[in-house]
Enzyme design. Structure first.
Site, PDB file in Angstrom:
ATOM      1  N   TYR A  52       7.173   3.899 -12.138  1.00  0.00           N
ATOM      2  CA  TYR A  52       6.764   3.926 -10.733  1.00  0.00           C
ATOM      3  C   TYR A  52       7.226   2.682 -10.017  1.00  0.00           C
ATOM      4  O   TYR A  52       7.439   1.629 -10.627  1.00  0.00           O
ATOM      5  CB  TYR A  52       5.234   4.033 -10.615  1.00  0.00           C
ATOM      6  CG  TYR A  52       4.530   2.782 -11.097  1.00  0.00           C
ATOM      7  CD1 TYR A  52       4.266   1.724 -10.231  1.00  0.00           C
ATOM      8  CD2 TYR A  52       4.150   2.650 -12.423  1.00  0.00           C
ATOM      9  CE1 TYR A  52       3.648   0.561 -10.672  1.00  0.00           C
ATOM     10  CE2 TYR A  52       3.527   1.504 -12.878  1.00  0.00           C
ATOM     11  CZ  TYR A  52       3.281   0.460 -12.002  1.00  0.00           C
ATOM     12  OH  TYR A  52       2.679  -0.687 -12.444  1.00  0.00           O
ATOM     13  N   PHE A  63       5.066  -3.709  -3.821  1.00  0.00           N
ATOM     14  CA  PHE A  63       3.934  -4.486  -4.311  1.00  0.00           C
ATOM     15  C   PHE A  63       3.790  -4.403  -5.826  1.00  0.00           C
ATOM     16  O   PHE A  63       3.122  -5.220  -6.428  1.00  0.00           O
ATOM     17  CB  PHE A  63       2.627  -4.084  -3.618  1.00  0.00           C
ATOM     18  CG  PHE A  63       2.214  -2.656  -3.836  1.00  0.00           C
ATOM     19  CD1 PHE A  63       1.552  -2.270  -4.981  1.00  0.00           C
ATOM     20  CD2 PHE A  63       2.496  -1.699  -2.876  1.00  0.00           C
ATOM     21  CE1 PHE A  63       1.174  -0.946  -5.184  1.00  0.00           C
ATOM     22  CE2 PHE A  63       2.120  -0.383  -3.054  1.00  0.00           C
ATOM     23  CZ  PHE A  63       1.466   0.000  -4.218  1.00  0.00           C
ATOM     24  N   ASP A  64       4.411  -3.407  -6.461  1.00  0.00           N
ATOM     25  CA  ASP A  64       4.323  -3.284  -7.913  1.00  0.00           C
ATOM     26  C   ASP A  64       5.383  -2.312  -8.400  1.00  0.00           C
ATOM     27  O   ASP A  64       5.754  -1.376  -7.690  1.00  0.00           O
ATOM     28  CB  ASP A  64       2.935  -2.774  -8.313  1.00  0.00           C
ATOM     29  CG  ASP A  64       2.632  -2.939  -9.799  1.00  0.00           C
ATOM     30  OD1 ASP A  64       3.396  -3.628 -10.509  1.00  0.00           O
ATOM     31  OD2 ASP A  64       1.627  -2.372 -10.248  1.00  0.00           O
ATOM     32  N   ILE A  83      -5.563   4.906  -9.015  1.00  0.00           N
ATOM     33  CA  ILE A  83      -6.088   5.323  -7.706  1.00  0.00           C
ATOM     34  C   ILE A  83      -6.026   6.853  -7.576  1.00  0.00           C
ATOM     35  O   ILE A  83      -5.191   7.510  -8.195  1.00  0.00           O
ATOM     36  CB  ILE A  83      -5.362   4.630  -6.539  1.00  0.00           C
ATOM     37  CG1 ILE A  83      -3.864   4.932  -6.553  1.00  0.00           C
ATOM     38  CG2 ILE A  83      -5.658   3.139  -6.524  1.00  0.00           C
ATOM     39  CD1 ILE A  83      -3.107   4.424  -5.356  1.00  0.00           C
ATOM     40  N   TYR A 109      -6.624   2.229  -1.848  1.00  0.00           N
ATOM     41  CA  TYR A 109      -7.604   1.141  -1.942  1.00  0.00           C
ATOM     42  C   TYR A 109      -8.538   1.068  -0.747  1.00  0.00           C
ATOM     43  O   TYR A 109      -9.432   0.229  -0.714  1.00  0.00           O
ATOM     44  CB  TYR A 109      -6.876  -0.192  -2.150  1.00  0.00           C
ATOM     45  CG  TYR A 109      -6.149  -0.226  -3.476  1.00  0.00           C
ATOM     46  CD1 TYR A 109      -6.824  -0.551  -4.640  1.00  0.00           C
ATOM     47  CD2 TYR A 109      -4.807   0.105  -3.569  1.00  0.00           C
ATOM     48  CE1 TYR A 109      -6.181  -0.565  -5.861  1.00  0.00           C
ATOM     49  CE2 TYR A 109      -4.150   0.101  -4.787  1.00  0.00           C
ATOM     50  CZ  TYR A 109      -4.844  -0.232  -5.928  1.00  0.00           C
ATOM     51  OH  TYR A 109      -4.205  -0.227  -7.143  1.00  0.00           O
ATOM     52  N   PHE A 135       4.920   5.854  -3.269  1.00  0.00           N
ATOM     53  CA  PHE A 135       5.337   5.637  -4.647  1.00  0.00           C
ATOM     54  C   PHE A 135       6.571   6.464  -4.949  1.00  0.00           C
ATOM     55  O   PHE A 135       6.660   7.624  -4.552  1.00  0.00           O
ATOM     56  CB  PHE A 135       4.234   6.051  -5.636  1.00  0.00           C
ATOM     57  CG  PHE A 135       3.154   5.031  -5.804  1.00  0.00           C
ATOM     58  CD1 PHE A 135       3.249   4.044  -6.764  1.00  0.00           C
ATOM     59  CD2 PHE A 135       2.033   5.065  -4.994  1.00  0.00           C
ATOM     60  CE1 PHE A 135       2.254   3.098  -6.923  1.00  0.00           C
ATOM     61  CE2 PHE A 135       1.026   4.131  -5.141  1.00  0.00           C
ATOM     62  CZ  PHE A 135       1.133   3.144  -6.110  1.00  0.00           C
TER      63      PHE A 135
END
Length: 143
Positions: A52, A63-64, A83, A109, A135
């Protein structure tokens, strides 16, 4: 074995060229399959191995990414480990699929956002409050 790289370039949701072909679920999650896999469709409790890349929908900031984490994520689908929107998306994508998924803040979130654990003052966010997320997913395996 050749290693694939997930597309990590995106644009804000308002100008995303994949969005017009996206399917919207009852929860508000949207997804567009780039490549439909021919493997099994995950069921609740199945272990899913997935690459991902997570981006902020507002500006495309990454962010990731699983590549930075050292390898793909292995998670039990539909068990609330990730999530809500990510969990829901996993149950929609057969093994071998590549997709872009738009997750509204309520399935991510929400108003709390996600604070940066390295910020001792507790004021810097990795994911701001009420942020919509995007994503890029590649489902590698379903067991």
């Amino acid at each position: 074995m050749a290693q694939r790289t997930l597309s990590t370039t995106t644009v804000p949701v308002s100008t995303d060229s994949l969005l017009p072909r996206a399917v919207t679920t009852a929860s508000g999650l949207r997804y567009a399959i780039r490549q439909r896999g021919i493997g099994p469709l995950p069921q609740r409790g199945d272990r899913v191995t997935v690459h991902y890349t997570g981006l902020l929908a507002s500006d495309g900031h990454i962010f990731d990414t699983s590549v930075q984490q050292g390898g793909p994520l292995k998670v039990k689908a539909g068990q609330g480990v990730v999530i809500k929107g990510f969990d829901e998306a996993l149950l929609l994508l057969p093994a071998g699929s590549r997709a872009r998924v738009w997750i509204p803040a309520a399935l991510a979130y929400g108003p709390k956002g996600r604070l940066d654990p390295d910020d001792d003052a507790g004021k810097r966010y990795i994911i701001p409050p009420n942020a919509n997320l995007v994503f890029e997913l590649e489902v590698l395996k379903v067991k």
